[in-house]
Design an enzyme around this catalytic site. Structure first.
Site, short mmCIF file in Angstrom:
data_model
loop_
_atom_site.label_atom_id
_atom_site.label_comp_id
_atom_site.label_asym_id
_atom_site.label_seq_id
_atom_site.Cartn_x
_atom_site.Cartn_y
_atom_site.Cartn_z
NE ARG A 54 -5.52 1.27 6.02
CZ ARG A 54 -6.77 1.50 5.57
NH1 ARG A 54 -6.97 1.79 4.33
NH2 ARG A 54 -7.79 1.44 6.40
CB THR A 55 -3.67 -5.06 8.84
OG1 THR A 55 -3.42 -3.80 9.44
CG2 THR A 55 -2.79 -6.10 9.50
CE LYS A 83 -20.72 -24.51 11.63
NZ LYS A 83 -20.25 -25.67 10.84
NE ARG A 104 -6.33 -5.92 12.97
CZ ARG A 104 -6.23 -4.79 12.29
NH1 ARG A 104 -7.30 -4.23 11.75
NH2 ARG A 104 -5.06 -4.21 12.14
CG HIS A 132 -1.22 -3.10 14.66
ND1 HIS A 132 -0.72 -4.12 13.87
CD2 HIS A 132 -2.20 -2.51 13.91
CE1 HIS A 132 -1.34 -4.13 12.72
NE2 HIS A 132 -2.25 -3.16 12.71
#
Length: 307
Positions: A54-55, A83, A104, A132
């Protein structure tokens, strides 16, 4: 760089700025065509070091509906992170390509660190079990749209209150509005962190109680905010298995609730809301996800200073 506006914590926004974003989101919902080309030529980078549906999708849909473009990754192993590239280097590079970044990350404080190295606005799309803020904007828009205001509610927050970043952010934000009472519902092992209790609820004189049984308080609630017990936050799988089914909202419990109570959930759900509840008109979590796209559209416009 110091003059760039970022969103890392819900408290980064003043009440006036919050109201401005919510008002703009409401106008976008009513008049989407008027906003469909405002970000033509602009690029949003979505840097998702943790899984998301969703986000990430709502950020990407928001940018596209504003006429902009997107780039980024949804799995760090598909980028130079695999890497060994540092967060600081990733941010320095990506901020030369994009106009705004949504990130995120599993580590608390990572979004704040990113602002040090970025030449464009950073939006915290979730940093570990910390904050959040865009989910909180979604929650506020949903409550205001469905309940008409953000004051005078009895709000039950149920489930994983210890690791739930959406919970921590919501409590911070809702504490700024008058006459709200909060009922915290969780097993003893997943109670709210002490700093939230001390620095927000107690310091701001927010009426709150802590209980273990949802059945004991559901009839008092205007808003029920359900959360899942998050497997990814546990170090011990046995603890997760023992606690994961602590709270399951079903129609039997809903029958005891007010007729105008609304049920919210940041999603994804596992089994804490039975599917039978989806048919109840008080179940508003899918509508809540839709509001998330509109509020992120408003936020992106706000941070890019586009009207």
């Amino acid at each position: 760089m110091n003059n760039i506006k970022h969103l890392i914590d819900p408290m980064d926004l003043s009440i006036m700025e919050l109201e401005d974003i919510l008002g703009l989101a409401n106008d976008i919902m009513k008049n989407p065509k008027e906003y469909s080309h405002l970000l033509s030529g602009k690029i949003l980078a979505t840097l998702f070091y943790e899984p998301s549906t969703r986000t990430r999708f709502s950020f990407e849909a928001a940018m596209m509906k504003l006429g902009g473009n997107i780039l980024g990754f949804s799995e760090p192993n598909s980028s130079s992170v695999s890497k060994g590239e540092s967060l600081s280097d990733t941010i320095k590079i990506v901020s030369t390509y994009a106009d705004i970044i949504a990130m995120r990350h599993p580590k608390e404080g990572s979004a704040k660190v990113a602002t040090i190295y970025s030449s464009v606005p950073i939006i915290n799309a979730g940093d570990g079990g910390h904050q959040h803020p865009t989910q909180t904007l979604t929650d506020l828009l949903t409550i205001k749209s469905l309940k008409e205001n953000l004051e005078g509610h009895v709000i039950g927050i149920c489930g994983d209150l210890k690791f739930g970043r959406t919970v921590h952010s919501l409590i911070k934000a809702i504490s700024r509005y008058k006459n709200n009472k909060i009922i915290l519902i969780s097993p003893e092992e997943l109670t709210i962190p002490q700093y939230i209790r001390d620095e927000i609820l107690i310091k701001e004189n927010i009426p709150f109680i802590e209980v273990e049984r949802l059945e004991d308080v559901i009839d008092k609630l205007d808003i029920l905010y359900m959360t899942r017990v998050q497997k990814e936050r546990f170090f011990n799988e046995e603890d997760y298995i023992r606690l994961k089914d602590s709270y399951i909202l079903d129609q039997s419990k809903m029958s005891k609730a007010k007729k105008d109570m609304i049920v919210l959930h940041p999603l994804p759900r596992v089994n804490e809301i039975a599917q039978e509840v989806d048919k109840d008109p008080r179940a508003c979590y899918f509508k809540q996800a839709e509001y998330g796209m509109y509020v992120r559209m408003a936020l992106i416009l706000k941070l890019l200073e586009v009207r």
